[in-house]
Design a protein around this motif. Structure first.
Motif, short mmCIF file in Angstrom:
data_model
loop_
_atom_site.label_atom_id
_atom_site.label_comp_id
_atom_site.label_asym_id
_atom_site.label_seq_id
_atom_site.Cartn_x
_atom_site.Cartn_y
_atom_site.Cartn_z
N SER A 107 0.81 -1.24 0.00
CA SER A 107 0.00 0.00 0.00
C SER A 107 0.83 1.27 0.00
O SER A 107 0.52 2.23 0.71
CB SER A 107 -0.95 0.01 1.21
N HIS A 111 -3.98 5.90 -2.48
CA HIS A 111 -5.24 5.24 -2.83
C HIS A 111 -6.28 5.53 -1.76
O HIS A 111 -5.97 6.06 -0.69
CB HIS A 111 -5.04 3.72 -2.94
N ASP A 113 -9.36 3.15 0.08
CA ASP A 113 -9.62 1.71 0.16
C ASP A 113 -10.90 1.31 -0.58
O ASP A 113 -11.95 1.90 -0.40
CB ASP A 113 -9.70 1.28 1.63
N HIS A 259 -4.58 7.86 1.03
CA HIS A 259 -3.55 7.52 2.01
C HIS A 259 -2.53 6.58 1.36
O HIS A 259 -2.81 5.94 0.33
CB HIS A 259 -4.14 6.88 3.26
N ARG A 276 -6.45 -4.60 10.60
CA ARG A 276 -7.35 -3.68 9.88
C ARG A 276 -8.77 -4.22 9.79
O ARG A 276 -8.99 -5.38 9.46
CB ARG A 276 -6.83 -3.45 8.46
FE LIG Z 1 -5.22 1.31 2.24
#
Ligand SMILES: [Fe+2]
Length: 286
Positions: A107, A111, A113, A259, A276
């Motif tokens: 990541s 982007h 999510d 982020h 997460r």
């Molecule tokens: Fe992400």
């Protein structure tokens, strides 16, 4: 104690930058939030876009229970499903199956999510369990502020423009060909490029690494426009850099932020492990 006094949430909010992000002090997220506190947290989430709850120690089940108080949990794409013991909690880690640091950090590109989904993610909640001695930051770009800083003529131009988000192209850009199952699971999806936030009504640029091209514009022109807007949006004045502390629970609004992870640590030596959970958002009509 009067009812009014009893309903005052016992939480303190300390802004972490002038633009966005705030630290929330005084809550133990293992405990269910009463309605007044839940609403105060959600309002702070809308006001600051990134909330950092310090010194938390949550099991996966407790993180799921905290997350569920704000909406509907969702799973990740096929390759990144949660652990077998908890499908709703994804482990963000640079360790291999034997617990050895791999040197890889995921990541790293800008982007938001699950923006390739019909109902892109509303919020992501990340709990820091193991951190490197320093670095391993997460950086956020405020897409409200980036949109609002555009010249009026450009805002008008972007109004009603559709941006196609594609998991296939996004993986292609990092050198991975997705499976037929993934193609069927995540077909390209069009969203407004200047996307109104469902709760605040403020428009935010909705793009990032999953954004492929613009509808009604030649592919290359659309891609160039997206990259130009990303360069604009990720200028220092639109950013907040989160320096993690062990025990942090970070909750951010995917509807108005980009982020990325910063690999500013030696990922071949130091472990970095976070849990997460994600909340599903809503579709946006043009
Ligand atoms: Fe992400």
């Amino acid at each position: 104690m009067s009812d009014a006094a009893a309903s005052v949430p016992a939480l303190v909010i300390n802004p972490l930058s002038e633009l966005m992000a705030a630290e929330v002090v005084g809550l133990d997220l293992r405990q269910p939030l009463d309605l007044g506190t839940r609403d105060a947290v959600y309002q702070a989430f809308l006001d600051y876009q990134v909330l950092a709850f310090r010194d938390q120690d949550l099991t996966k089940e407790e993180q799921v229970a905290f997350t569920e108080q704000f909406g509907t949990l969702e799973k990740h794409a096929q390759r990144n499903q949660g652990t077998a013991d908890h499908p709703l909690v994804h482990i963000v880690t640079n360790l291999d199956a034997d617990g050895v640091p791999t040197g890889k950090v995921g990541s790293m590109r800008w982007h938001t999510d699950k923006s390739f989904r019909p109902k892109p993610s509303m919020a992501t909640i990340l709990h820091a369990l193991i951190l490197p001695p320093e670095g391993g930051d997460t950086v956020f770009a405020n897409m409200y502020a980036a949109y609002e800083a555009l010249p009026a003529t450009e805002k008008e131009e972007l109004d009603g423009v559709g941006v196609v988000h594609s998991w296939e192209l996004s993986r292609d850009n990092i050198g991975r060909t997705i499976s037929e199952w993934e193609k069927r699971d995540a077909p390209p999806m069009t969203h407004p490029l200047a996307r109104p936030h469902p709760d605040t009504g403020r428009k935010a640029l909705f793009m990032g690494m999953h954004a492929s091209h613009l509808e009604g514009m030649p592919m290359e022109d659309g891609r160039a426009r997206i990259l130009k807007l990303e360069a604009h949006s990720t200028q220092p004045q639109f950013l907040y850099r989160h320096h993690w502390k062990t025990g942090d629970v970070l909750m951010w609004d995917n509807r108005c932020l980009l982020h990325h992870a910063d690999a500013n640590f030696d990922a071949a030596v130091h472990p970095r492990v976070l849990h997460r959970t994600c909340l599903r958002g809503t579709a946006t009509n043009f």
